[in-house]
Design a protein around this motif. Sequence first.
Motif, PDB file in Angstrom:
ATOM      1  N   ILE A 145       8.248   1.323 -15.019  1.00  0.00           N
ATOM      2  CA  ILE A 145       9.364   0.880 -16.107  1.00  0.00           C
ATOM      3  C   ILE A 145       8.743  -0.230 -16.934  1.00  0.00           C
ATOM      4  CG2 ILE A 145      11.570   0.870 -16.704  1.00  0.00           C
ATOM      5  CD1 ILE A 145      12.097   2.474 -14.213  1.00  0.00           C
ATOM      6  N   ASP A 146       8.773  -0.080 -18.330  1.00  0.00           N
ATOM      7  CA  ASP A 146       8.390  -1.184 -18.933  1.00  0.00           C
ATOM      8  C   ASP A 146       9.621  -1.870 -19.778  1.00  0.00           C
ATOM      9  OD1 ASP A 146       5.676  -0.906 -18.550  1.00  0.00           O
ATOM     10  OD2 ASP A 146       5.725   0.749 -19.991  1.00  0.00           O
ATOM     11  N   SER A 147      10.696  -1.289 -19.963  1.00  0.00           N
ATOM     12  CA  SER A 147      11.986  -1.525 -20.584  1.00  0.00           C
ATOM     13  C   SER A 147      12.460  -2.691 -19.845  1.00  0.00           C
ATOM     14  CB  SER A 147      12.735  -0.558 -20.760  1.00  0.00           C
ATOM     15  OG  SER A 147      14.063  -1.156 -21.378  1.00  0.00           O
ATOM     16  N   PRO A 148      12.894  -3.774 -19.982  1.00  0.00           N
ATOM     17  CA  PRO A 148      13.584  -4.655 -19.452  1.00  0.00           C
ATOM     18  C   PRO A 148      14.906  -4.788 -18.995  1.00  0.00           C
ATOM     19  CG  PRO A 148      13.510  -5.519 -21.736  1.00  0.00           C
ATOM     20  CD  PRO A 148      12.722  -4.334 -21.620  1.00  0.00           C
ATOM     21  N   TYR A 149      15.485  -3.588 -19.461  1.00  0.00           N
ATOM     22  CA  TYR A 149      16.803  -3.406 -19.129  1.00  0.00           C
ATOM     23  C   TYR A 149      16.954  -1.890 -18.449  1.00  0.00           C
ATOM     24  CZ  TYR A 149      17.495  -7.054 -22.365  1.00  0.00           C
ATOM     25  OH  TYR A 149      17.434  -8.206 -23.080  1.00  0.00           O
ATOM     26  N   LEU A 150      15.971  -1.227 -18.097  1.00  0.00           N
ATOM     27  CA  LEU A 150      16.050  -0.220 -17.238  1.00  0.00           C
ATOM     28  C   LEU A 150      15.172  -0.538 -15.996  1.00  0.00           C
ATOM     29  CD1 LEU A 150      15.096   2.221 -19.862  1.00  0.00           C
ATOM     30  CD2 LEU A 150      17.320   1.739 -19.273  1.00  0.00           C
ATOM     31  N   ASP A 151      15.805   0.386 -14.719  1.00  0.00           N
ATOM     32  CA  ASP A 151      15.271   0.149 -13.512  1.00  0.00           C
ATOM     33  C   ASP A 151      15.274   1.730 -12.934  1.00  0.00           C
ATOM     34  OD1 ASP A 151      18.009   0.869 -12.612  1.00  0.00           O
ATOM     35  OD2 ASP A 151      18.325  -1.133 -12.323  1.00  0.00           O
ATOM     36  N   MET A 152      14.993   1.919 -11.604  1.00  0.00           N
ATOM     37  CA  MET A 152      14.622   3.009 -10.993  1.00  0.00           C
ATOM     38  C   MET A 152      16.004   3.886 -10.953  1.00  0.00           C
ATOM     39  SD  MET A 152      12.237   2.696  -7.657  1.00  0.00           S
ATOM     40  CE  MET A 152      12.155   4.298  -7.372  1.00  0.00           C
ATOM     41  N   LYS A 153      17.275   3.354 -11.099  1.00  0.00           N
ATOM     42  CA  LYS A 153      18.605   3.855 -10.787  1.00  0.00           C
ATOM     43  C   LYS A 153      18.993   4.420 -12.246  1.00  0.00           C
ATOM     44  CE  LYS A 153      19.896   2.232  -6.517  1.00  0.00           C
ATOM     45  NZ  LYS A 153      21.019   1.492  -5.670  1.00  0.00           N
ATOM     46  N   SER A 154      18.531   3.581 -13.325  1.00  0.00           N
ATOM     47  CA  SER A 154      19.415   3.719 -14.602  1.00  0.00           C
ATOM     48  C   SER A 154      18.540   4.324 -15.661  1.00  0.00           C
ATOM     49  CB  SER A 154      19.786   2.330 -14.934  1.00  0.00           C
ATOM     50  OG  SER A 154      18.787   1.525 -15.271  1.00  0.00           O
ATOM     51  N   ASN A 155      17.291   4.571 -15.528  1.00  0.00           N
ATOM     52  CA  ASN A 155      16.387   5.087 -16.661  1.00  0.00           C
ATOM     53  C   ASN A 155      16.671   6.385 -16.779  1.00  0.00           C
ATOM     54  OD1 ASN A 155      14.068   6.884 -15.354  1.00  0.00           O
ATOM     55  ND2 ASN A 155      14.593   5.247 -13.897  1.00  0.00           N
ATOM     56  N   GLY A 156      16.508   6.939 -18.018  1.00  0.00           N
ATOM     57  CA  GLY A 156      16.787   8.492 -18.444  1.00  0.00           C
ATOM     58  C   GLY A 156      16.215   9.638 -17.736  1.00  0.00           C
ATOM     59  N   LEU A 157      14.924   9.377 -17.163  1.00  0.00           N
ATOM     60  CA  LEU A 157      14.474  10.188 -16.611  1.00  0.00           C
ATOM     61  C   LEU A 157      14.984  10.707 -15.131  1.00  0.00           C
ATOM     62  CD1 LEU A 157      11.931  12.503 -15.901  1.00  0.00           C
ATOM     63  CD2 LEU A 157      10.715  10.432 -15.292  1.00  0.00           C
ATOM     64  N   ALA A 158      15.305   9.298 -14.456  1.00  0.00           N
ATOM     65  CA  ALA A 158      16.110   9.771 -13.211  1.00  0.00           C
ATOM     66  C   ALA A 158      17.505  10.050 -13.291  1.00  0.00           C
ATOM     67  CB  ALA A 158      15.909   8.178 -12.375  1.00  0.00           C
ATOM     68  N   TYR A 159      18.081   9.550 -14.218  1.00  0.00           N
ATOM     69  CA  TYR A 159      19.342   9.961 -14.579  1.00  0.00           C
ATOM     70  C   TYR A 159      19.555  11.538 -14.851  1.00  0.00           C
ATOM     71  CZ  TYR A 159      24.249  10.185 -16.881  1.00  0.00           C
ATOM     72  OH  TYR A 159      25.345  10.800 -17.120  1.00  0.00           O
ATOM     73  N   MET A 160      18.485  12.069 -15.682  1.00  0.00           N
ATOM     74  CA  MET A 160      18.519  13.455 -16.130  1.00  0.00           C
ATOM     75  C   MET A 160      18.348  14.518 -14.870  1.00  0.00           C
ATOM     76  SD  MET A 160      16.127  16.062 -16.637  1.00  0.00           S
ATOM     77  CE  MET A 160      14.723  15.382 -17.251  1.00  0.00           C
ATOM     78  N   THR A 161      17.242  13.883 -13.996  1.00  0.00           N
ATOM     79  CA  THR A 161      16.887  14.748 -12.831  1.00  0.00           C
ATOM     80  C   THR A 161      17.899  14.819 -11.920  1.00  0.00           C
ATOM     81  OG1 THR A 161      14.500  14.231 -13.263  1.00  0.00           O
ATOM     82  CG2 THR A 161      15.119  14.955 -11.047  1.00  0.00           C
ATOM     83  N   ASP A 162      18.769  13.719 -11.723  1.00  0.00           N
ATOM     84  CA  ASP A 162      19.837  13.797 -10.862  1.00  0.00           C
ATOM     85  C   ASP A 162      20.883  14.748 -11.054  1.00  0.00           C
ATOM     86  OD1 ASP A 162      21.261  12.511  -8.165  1.00  0.00           O
ATOM     87  OD2 ASP A 162      22.526  11.707  -9.785  1.00  0.00           O
ATOM     88  N   LYS A 163      21.215  14.613 -12.434  1.00  0.00           N
ATOM     89  CA  LYS A 163      22.252  15.469 -13.047  1.00  0.00           C
ATOM     90  C   LYS A 163      21.914  16.965 -13.230  1.00  0.00           C
ATOM     91  CE  LYS A 163      25.506  12.120 -13.548  1.00  0.00           C
ATOM     92  NZ  LYS A 163      26.567  11.870 -12.958  1.00  0.00           N
ATOM     93  N   MET A 164      20.769  17.172 -13.263  1.00  0.00           N
ATOM     94  CA  MET A 164      20.408  18.807 -13.454  1.00  0.00           C
ATOM     95  C   MET A 164      19.731  19.442 -12.304  1.00  0.00           C
ATOM     96  SD  MET A 164      20.721  19.721 -16.780  1.00  0.00           S
ATOM     97  CE  MET A 164      21.189  19.282 -18.273  1.00  0.00           C
ATOM     98  N   ARG A 165      19.715  18.717 -11.149  1.00  0.00           N
ATOM     99  CA  ARG A 165      18.775  19.314 -10.073  1.00  0.00           C
ATOM    100  C   ARG A 165      19.448  20.354  -9.500  1.00  0.00           C
ATOM    101  NH1 ARG A 165      20.440  16.898  -5.092  1.00  0.00           N
ATOM    102  NH2 ARG A 165      18.247  17.263  -4.236  1.00  0.00           N
ATOM    103  N   LYS A 166      20.581  20.691  -9.858  1.00  0.00           N
ATOM    104  CA  LYS A 166      21.389  21.840  -9.044  1.00  0.00           C
ATOM    105  C   LYS A 166      21.590  23.161 -10.060  1.00  0.00           C
ATOM    106  CE  LYS A 166      23.745  19.236  -5.603  1.00  0.00           C
ATOM    107  NZ  LYS A 166      25.189  18.916  -4.870  1.00  0.00           N
ATOM    108  N   GLN A 167      20.950  22.980 -11.400  1.00  0.00           N
ATOM    109  CA  GLN A 167      20.977  23.951 -12.297  1.00  0.00           C
ATOM    110  C   GLN A 167      20.122  25.003 -12.014  1.00  0.00           C
ATOM    111  OE1 GLN A 167      23.813  24.126 -14.081  1.00  0.00           O
ATOM    112  NE2 GLN A 167      24.329  22.204 -12.876  1.00  0.00           N
ATOM    113  N   GLU A 168      20.031  26.424 -12.438  1.00  0.00           N
ATOM    114  CA  GLU A 168      19.178  27.260 -12.231  1.00  0.00           C
ATOM    115  C   GLU A 168      17.916  27.316 -13.188  1.00  0.00           C
ATOM    116  OE1 GLU A 168      20.960  31.164 -12.082  1.00  0.00           O
ATOM    117  OE2 GLU A 168      21.881  30.673 -10.185  1.00  0.00           O
TER     118      GLU A 168
END
Length: 443
Positions: free
Chosen positions: A397-420
């Motif tokens: 992660i190259d952004s100084p204000y994002l990390d493994m828990k707060s980046n958009g890719l992780a967030y989207m995957t976590d929220k969408m993972r139970k959708q068909e």
Amino acid sequence: MAGRKLTKTFVLDTNVILHDHNCIYQFKDNDIVIPLTVLEELDKFKKGNDPINFQAREFVRILDDIVGEKLFNGGIQLGTELGKLIIATGKPFSETMKQSFKEDIPDHRILAIAEHITKENPKRPTILVSKDINLRMKAKSLGILAEDYENDKIKDPQVFEKSIMEMENFNDQLIDTLYNEGAFPYAESGLKEQPIPNEFFILKGNKSSVLGRYDSATQRMVRVEKKVAYGIKPRNAEQTFSLNALLNPDLKLVSLTGKAGTGKTLLALAAALEQHKLYEQILLARPIVALSNRDLGYLPGDATEKISPYMQPLFDNLSVIKHAFNPRSQEYQKIDELLKEERLIITPLAYIRGRSLSNSYFIVDEAQNLTPHEIKTIITRAGEGTKMVFTGDLQQIDSPYLDMKSNGLAYMTDKMRKQELFSHVNLVKGERSYLAELASDLL
């Protein structure tokens, strides 16, 4: 009034607002203080087409709707069951701050306000909220409570490592059924844990093994076959699963995570080309994140020449696919034709603004450098018939204000993972070379 004593005061840093313009509504019944110097900093970000410019403008609009004299004197109630919003003017530096920080900069002015509120209200917790680790450390050195903005953080980043279930000593008869009939009812598997939609399985018996995917619509385990996509052959089970998701038209949203060299972008592009007849346009984009604190302005040339180094990895992937064919072949010439007709477009993510995303195969590379809001903005623009694929390495992660828990890719995957309509694969095995994989693991 007794319950009011249990609430807190949160002092917001500029980067929190630039991360989420709706952040003031995420603190429940606690009060929010915005230092005046934060508004001064936001004013510098209002112009421009980058996501942070959009965040700044949206927040200013929100503030304009609730502005009033009380905003600077006691605060204005944000709504039912919400706290007050207060704009705090500058406060003098304490002796401790004068000794610790010689520069009069926005960060230190924010600290001075947080310190002042902490001392004025010793019985009520005052917490500085910032995406800046250094500012949080400075605050703690002064005895000020400080924390990251947690609203859009995922709880367990290890969830991405569990995209594939490996089952030992599996029933050989069911493996034969999967080979011969292509599917069997999941209830017959004897597995107690209920899988999530489109979860992938490696089923190993005593005599053979097979790859499978859980189809939640039919509640069946279906066989995953190894398929070739536009000349690109999967080299391991992870890549086979990835192509299965990428080539499935029913899965409208796919995320591929993994370290460099695992084939994420290459597979996504190959799958898009394989299905070019199904889509009007193939878009391959990535965010531009300058490295080593160097902005694009430092690079020589015009706008096209400045962004060229950032786009080169995408063209490299396209070149790999092209060279899987003879230059005179129909497949090779089709790629050139798609580029010429602008049905295949490789561009910075910012340049996608205004483009129609209907009936498109849209690949977003390096998505770990996007915020949750940016990811949401992209996905909500998907029109009818569009498939979206997000790829990225959560370790890079190259952004100084994002990390493994707060980046958009992780967030989207976590929220969408139970959708068909969603599928996720985490690729672990590198396929560039032994040297590349060794460097990725050890360096």
